[in-house]
Design an enzyme around this catalytic site. Structure first.
Site, PDB file in Angstrom:
ATOM      1  N   TYR A 238      16.380  18.267  62.735  1.00  0.00           N
ATOM      2  CA  TYR A 238      14.851  18.292  62.967  1.00  0.00           C
ATOM      3  C   TYR A 238      14.641  18.091  64.291  1.00  0.00           C
ATOM      4  O   TYR A 238      13.743  18.709  64.930  1.00  0.00           O
ATOM      5  CB  TYR A 238      14.332  16.748  62.338  1.00  0.00           C
ATOM      6  CG  TYR A 238      13.251  16.837  62.496  1.00  0.00           C
ATOM      7  CD1 TYR A 238      12.133  17.576  61.560  1.00  0.00           C
ATOM      8  CD2 TYR A 238      12.412  15.981  63.274  1.00  0.00           C
ATOM      9  CE1 TYR A 238      10.917  17.491  61.537  1.00  0.00           C
ATOM     10  CE2 TYR A 238      10.987  15.929  63.725  1.00  0.00           C
ATOM     11  CZ  TYR A 238      10.203  16.571  62.660  1.00  0.00           C
ATOM     12  OH  TYR A 238       8.867  16.465  62.941  1.00  0.00           O
TER      13      TYR A 238
ATOM     14  N   LYS B  97      33.346  22.438  60.375  1.00  0.00           N
ATOM     15  CA  LYS B  97      32.727  23.206  59.010  1.00  0.00           C
ATOM     16  C   LYS B  97      31.686  23.944  59.355  1.00  0.00           C
ATOM     17  O   LYS B  97      30.614  23.496  59.916  1.00  0.00           O
ATOM     18  CB  LYS B  97      32.383  22.039  58.134  1.00  0.00           C
ATOM     19  CG  LYS B  97      31.901  22.640  56.576  1.00  0.00           C
ATOM     20  CD  LYS B  97      31.321  21.600  55.746  1.00  0.00           C
ATOM     21  CE  LYS B  97      30.594  22.551  54.438  1.00  0.00           C
ATOM     22  NZ  LYS B  97      29.818  21.169  53.787  1.00  0.00           N
TER      23      LYS B  97
ATOM     24  N   THR C   9      25.811  16.382  52.252  1.00  0.00           N
ATOM     25  CA  THR C   9      24.559  16.810  51.655  1.00  0.00           C
ATOM     26  C   THR C   9      24.258  17.105  50.343  1.00  0.00           C
ATOM     27  O   THR C   9      23.503  16.871  49.604  1.00  0.00           O
ATOM     28  CB  THR C   9      23.976  17.957  52.683  1.00  0.00           C
ATOM     29  OG1 THR C   9      24.927  19.001  52.715  1.00  0.00           O
ATOM     30  CG2 THR C   9      23.544  17.285  54.032  1.00  0.00           C
TER      31      THR C   9
END
Length: 291
Positions: free
Chosen positions: A109, A164, A46
């Site tokens: 989402y 992570k 990201t």
């Protein structure tokens, strides 16, 4: 999975002023990190603005980084999404030559149940032999993958090798560290908590700030792995302010401002992100000059 212990960095995607990929700056960033102690590199996470990079650009970035790295450190590729079938398809059809592992973000989402998380990652684990690092980041995905789900996946699939964890929740880290399988890695995704997690039994960090200060940050994590907490915290305290600054507005606008001050790349980002405000740029510039 020794190759994912220590300091990994989630590389930014440098852009030219016209917002095309700045290949030269990307090569410089890779070399800067490898030469200064970063243990492994994460591609198209990201922080790389992967949501606004085209398929063709992603392949360009992968090719450039593989060539620049030249097998000097392991490479982890971000492959994730909330369309499980599409992620499975990519895992089955992509050429992963030169890639050592996958970082796969929890479905965003859609807000799946814990069983939904489990079934999603089960499908991914069965689609590839590559090591998979789970990526829990509820601040971006809108749903937390709970420790029980992470640990269930760790125990059920041998190629799910790490998580992570980026919920900025010390209690959740502790729950994972307490009950994890011996060979499962708990990797901090929170720069501000990375040292404490490492000292508590974690395996290091996938960092954002680490790519700007790879020598210092990787040394801090190595000291943490060795249990040398006093020496490690000296570095941590020195870097606390800049870690706060880079996440003050949005990521990666903050870290790109640091990298611009270090003459590594420009601070351009793609919409809907915008550059750091002038006030934040000034704070970052003052920190970099004084470091």
């Amino acid at each position: 999975m020794q190759k994912f212990i220590g300091t990994g960095v989630a590389l930014v995607t440098p852009f030219n002023n016209d917002l095309s990929v700045d290949v030269e700056a990307l090569i410089n960033l890779v070399n800067f990190n490898i030469e200064n102690g970063t243990n492994y590199l994460v591609i198209n996470g990201t922080t790389a603005e992967s949501a606004t990079i085209t398929k063709e650009e992603k392949q360009l970035i992968i090719d450039v980084i593989i060539k620049a790295t030249n097998k000097r450190v392991p490479l982890v590729l971000g492959v994730g999404g909330n369309n499980t079938l599409e992620v499975v398809k990519e895992l089955k059809t992509r050429d992963f030559t030169g890639i050592d592992g996958i970082l796969s973000v929890a479905p965003y989402y859609s807000k799946p149940t814990q069983e939904g998380f489990y079934q999603h990652y089960k499908a991914l684990a069965e689609a590839t032999d590559l090591p998979i690092i789970l990526y829990n980041v509820p601040g971006r995905t809108a749903k937390n993958m709970e420790p029980a789900t992470t640990l269930r996946l760790a125990k059920d699939f041998s190629n799910i090798v790490a998580v992570k964890e980026a919920g900025n929740n010390q209690q959740q880290y502790n729950a994972l560290l307490k009950d994890k399988p011996a060979d499962f890695l708990i990797i901090s995704g929170d720069d501000d908590l990375a040292l404490g997690v490492t000292l508590a039994g974690g395996s290091g960090v996938i960092s954002v700030i680490g790519q700007a200060y790879p020598a210092e940050f990787s040394k801090m994590i190595q000291l943490g792995l060795e249990g040398k907490n006093q020496e490690a915290y000296k570095i941590h305290f020195k870097m606390m302010d800049i870690i706060d600054y880079i996440f003050e507005e949005n990521n990666p606008a903050g870290i790109k401002t640091v990298l611009q001050e270090l003459n590594i790349c420009k601070n351009d980002v793609r919409l809907p992100l915008v550059k750091a405000s002038e006030q934040l740029q000034t704070k970052i510039a003052d920190y970099v000059k004084a470091f």
